[in-house]
Structure formats: C-alpha cells, structure tokens
Design a protein around this motif. Structure first.
Motif, mmCIF file in Angstrom:
data_model
loop_
_atom_site.group_PDB
_atom_site.id
_atom_site.type_symbol
_atom_site.label_atom_id
_atom_site.label_comp_id
_atom_site.label_asym_id
_atom_site.label_seq_id
_atom_site.Cartn_x
_atom_site.Cartn_y
_atom_site.Cartn_z
ATOM 1 N N ALA A 1 42.626 23.904 32.209
ATOM 2 C CA ALA A 1 42.765 25.160 31.483
ATOM 3 C C ALA A 1 41.735 26.175 31.963
ATOM 4 C CB ALA A 1 42.588 24.913 29.989
ATOM 5 N N ARG A 2 42.156 27.415 31.962
ATOM 6 C CA ARG A 2 41.242 28.494 32.345
ATOM 7 C C ARG A 2 40.253 28.759 31.215
ATOM 8 N NH1 ARG A 2 46.102 29.987 34.257
ATOM 9 N NH2 ARG A 2 46.708 30.958 32.315
ATOM 10 N N ILE A 3 39.034 29.041 31.587
ATOM 11 C CA ILE A 3 38.016 29.539 30.662
ATOM 12 C C ILE A 3 37.322 30.667 31.403
ATOM 13 C CG2 ILE A 3 35.960 29.045 29.304
ATOM 14 C CD1 ILE A 3 36.883 26.133 29.169
ATOM 15 N N THR B 1 39.464 32.110 24.893
ATOM 16 C CA THR B 1 40.300 32.297 26.074
ATOM 17 C C THR B 1 41.760 32.048 25.733
ATOM 18 O OG1 THR B 1 38.556 31.765 27.676
ATOM 19 C CG2 THR B 1 40.829 31.397 28.378
ATOM 20 N N ARG B 2 42.043 30.931 25.068
ATOM 21 C CA ARG B 2 43.437 30.610 24.707
ATOM 22 C C ARG B 2 44.024 31.670 23.783
ATOM 23 N NH1 ARG B 2 41.068 25.559 24.251
ATOM 24 N NH2 ARG B 2 41.144 25.637 21.971
ATOM 25 N N MET B 3 43.229 32.126 22.820
ATOM 26 C CA MET B 3 43.725 33.136 21.876
ATOM 27 C C MET B 3 44.034 34.445 22.597
ATOM 28 S SD MET B 3 41.860 34.600 18.498
ATOM 29 C CE MET B 3 42.534 35.950 17.560
ATOM 30 N N LEU B 4 43.116 34.900 23.453
ATOM 31 C CA LEU B 4 43.342 36.165 24.141
ATOM 32 C C LEU B 4 44.462 36.056 25.162
ATOM 33 C CD1 LEU B 4 39.747 37.625 24.550
ATOM 34 C CD2 LEU B 4 41.439 38.037 22.755
ATOM 35 N N GLU B 5 44.613 34.899 25.791
ATOM 36 C CA GLU B 5 45.751 34.722 26.697
ATOM 37 C C GLU B 5 47.066 34.827 25.921
ATOM 38 O OE1 GLU B 5 44.423 32.117 30.531
ATOM 39 O OE2 GLU B 5 45.012 30.982 28.766
ATOM 40 N N ALA B 6 47.116 34.215 24.752
ATOM 41 C CA ALA B 6 48.345 34.219 23.960
ATOM 42 C C ALA B 6 48.640 35.574 23.328
ATOM 43 C CB ALA B 6 48.260 33.153 22.863
ATOM 44 N N GLU B 7 47.604 36.272 22.897
ATOM 45 C CA GLU B 7 47.798 37.494 22.117
ATOM 46 C C GLU B 7 47.651 38.793 22.912
ATOM 47 O OE1 GLU B 7 48.777 37.464 18.960
ATOM 48 O OE2 GLU B 7 48.737 35.280 18.879
ATOM 49 N N VAL B 8 46.910 38.769 24.016
ATOM 50 C CA VAL B 8 46.614 40.012 24.734
ATOM 51 C C VAL B 8 46.946 39.910 26.224
ATOM 52 C CG1 VAL B 8 44.807 41.679 25.352
ATOM 53 C CG2 VAL B 8 44.757 40.576 23.113
ATOM 54 N N LEU B 9 46.338 38.965 26.903
ATOM 55 C CA LEU B 9 46.413 38.924 28.363
ATOM 56 C C LEU B 9 47.814 38.651 28.887
ATOM 57 C CD1 LEU B 9 43.055 37.092 29.095
ATOM 58 C CD2 LEU B 9 43.546 39.552 29.212
ATOM 59 N N ARG B 10 48.621 37.950 28.129
ATOM 60 C CA ARG B 10 49.993 37.692 28.595
ATOM 61 C C ARG B 10 50.810 38.981 28.672
ATOM 62 N NH1 ARG B 10 54.169 37.140 24.873
ATOM 63 N NH2 ARG B 10 53.534 37.570 22.744
ATOM 64 N N LEU B 11 50.319 40.014 28.038
ATOM 65 C CA LEU B 11 50.995 41.316 28.055
ATOM 66 C C LEU B 11 50.362 42.291 29.040
ATOM 67 C CD1 LEU B 11 51.418 41.703 24.198
ATOM 68 C CD2 LEU B 11 53.098 40.853 25.845
ATOM 69 N N CYS B 12 49.463 41.778 29.878
ATOM 70 C CA CYS B 12 48.762 42.623 30.843
ATOM 71 C C CYS B 12 49.204 42.283 32.261
ATOM 72 C CB CYS B 12 47.248 42.409 30.728
ATOM 73 S SG CYS B 12 46.574 42.873 29.123
ATOM 74 N N TRP B 13 48.986 43.238 33.164
ATOM 75 C CA TRP B 13 49.268 43.014 34.574
ATOM 76 C C TRP B 13 47.966 43.073 35.349
ATOM 77 C CZ3 TRP B 13 47.927 45.819 38.783
ATOM 78 C CH2 TRP B 13 48.464 45.396 39.994
ATOM 79 N N TYR B 14 47.726 42.045 36.155
ATOM 80 C CA TYR B 14 46.609 42.002 37.093
ATOM 81 C C TYR B 14 46.889 40.868 38.072
ATOM 82 C CZ TYR B 14 45.071 38.520 33.624
ATOM 83 O OH TYR B 14 45.012 37.476 32.736
ATOM 84 N N ASP B 15 46.341 40.963 39.274
ATOM 85 C CA ASP B 15 46.553 39.938 40.290
ATOM 86 C C ASP B 15 45.686 38.716 39.995
ATOM 87 O OD1 ASP B 15 48.428 41.349 41.832
ATOM 88 O OD2 ASP B 15 46.835 42.450 42.860
ATOM 89 N N GLY C 1 45.385 31.052 38.365
ATOM 90 C CA GLY C 1 45.610 32.013 37.293
ATOM 91 C C GLY C 1 44.397 32.853 36.943
ATOM 92 N N MET C 2 43.345 32.767 37.738
ATOM 93 C CA MET C 2 42.141 33.559 37.486
ATOM 94 C C MET C 2 42.273 34.916 38.181
ATOM 95 S SD MET C 2 40.160 31.817 35.532
ATOM 96 C CE MET C 2 38.511 32.477 35.673
ATOM 97 N N PRO C 3 41.761 35.977 37.554
ATOM 98 C CA PRO C 3 41.824 37.304 38.169
ATOM 99 C C PRO C 3 41.151 37.307 39.542
ATOM 100 C CG PRO C 3 41.078 37.457 35.899
ATOM 101 C CD PRO C 3 41.099 36.006 36.250
ATOM 102 N N ILE C 4 41.799 37.957 40.481
ATOM 103 C CA ILE C 4 41.257 38.061 41.830
ATOM 104 C C ILE C 4 40.179 39.133 41.897
ATOM 105 C CG2 ILE C 4 41.821 38.741 44.194
ATOM 106 C CD1 ILE C 4 44.573 37.461 43.754
ATOM 107 N N ASN C 5 40.416 40.245 41.233
ATOM 108 C CA ASN C 5 39.500 41.373 41.272
ATOM 109 C C ASN C 5 38.297 41.085 40.369
ATOM 110 O OD1 ASN C 5 38.394 44.055 40.319
ATOM 111 N ND2 ASN C 5 39.808 44.726 41.926
ATOM 112 N N THR C 6 37.094 41.234 40.891
ATOM 113 C CA THR C 6 35.891 40.921 40.108
ATOM 114 C C THR C 6 35.701 41.874 38.922
ATOM 115 O OG1 THR C 6 34.509 42.212 41.637
ATOM 116 C CG2 THR C 6 34.666 39.834 42.034
ATOM 117 N N VAL C 7 36.134 43.113 39.052
ATOM 118 C CA VAL C 7 36.023 44.056 37.928
ATOM 119 C C VAL C 7 36.905 43.580 36.773
ATOM 120 C CG1 VAL C 7 36.462 46.439 37.188
ATOM 121 C CG2 VAL C 7 35.434 45.995 39.418
ATOM 122 N N VAL C 8 38.101 43.117 37.084
ATOM 123 C CA VAL C 8 39.014 42.596 36.059
ATOM 124 C C VAL C 8 38.434 41.327 35.444
ATOM 125 C CG1 VAL C 8 41.319 41.649 35.639
ATOM 126 C CG2 VAL C 8 41.030 43.628 37.144
#
Length: 138
Positions: free
Chosen positions: A2-4, A31-45, A50-57
C-alpha cells in the motif's frame, strides 16, 4: 504494498511537534482516506507503484496527509469513535440530539481537514502537473 505518502519525519516537519507513537498507522489511514475521498478524483502522473512522479505534487500530497493527521490530533479522534453512541443526550436544561443513525460516519474525524484543501490548491500545483477534482471518462 500500500502507498503511504508521508513519514513520521514529514509529520514532525509539518506540525513542528514530535509525532505520536502511532504516527505510521495514522499516516497510512490518512493516505487511504484521502485516496478514497480526494485523490481518486484528481489527475497527476504516477509511477508503476502509483506514487506521484512530480516532486511538487508528491510534496503537496505529503503535506495534505500530514494535515489530515494533525486534524485528527486536534480532534482527539482518528476513526470516528467520538461521534458514535448517542442519538440524544440531556443533562439538566441542556439537550443534544443527533438525527439519523449515530454512526462514526457523522464524526468530524471522517471529514477532510480544511488544510488538506489548502495544500492541494497550492499555486505551485499548476494544471499541467495536477488537477484537483479532474473527473474523466474513457
């Protein structure tokens, strides 16, 4: 695995305080809560894990996860238990009631911390690297 998105050291840097003993568990839960409630509705590489590629993100998401854990610390509840168990309570002339079911889902611990939105709307998160609430269909 799992991602953290954040570590106990990240949490300490964010809050300026020593992390709680169960920091790793809280960060995983946030992490699990934000993935379920927020991040699943976001776009990023992301990479293959499944970890963000961009360090700013990645840094913005780390801060958002830390903000959620900090919120739980302020509330004194990370699982919604404080919101469970009563439909109505009366003491003397004071009466409190909760309509509907008295489940943990109605607890403030199940709300997204206000600071999470601030972290994920940082001016550094330009639309070419991150889009909050980007829902699409293939």
């Amino acid at each position: 695995m799992a991602r953290i998105y954040a570590t106990a050291d990240d949490l300490e840097d964010y809050t300026g305080q020593a992390p709680p003993e169960d920091a790793d568990q809280l960060l995983a839960r946030a992490t699990r809560m934000l993935e379920a409630e927020v991040l699943r509705l976001c776009w990023y590489d992301v990479d293959t894990d499944g970890m963000p590629i961009n360090t700013v993100v990645l840094e913005a998401i780390q801060r958002a996860v830390c903000a959620q854990v900090q919120w739980w610390g302020e509330l004194g509840d990370s699982i919604g238990a404080a919101g469970v168990g009563w439909g109505s309570v009366g003491i003397g002339s004071v009466s409190l009631s909760r309509s509907g079911s008295a489940s943990g889902a109605a607890s403030a611990a199940r709300e997204i911390a206000p600071q999470v939105g601030d972290e994920l709307q940082s001016p550094d998160l330009t639309p070419d690297i991150f889009q909050l609430g980007a829902v699409c269909s293939w």
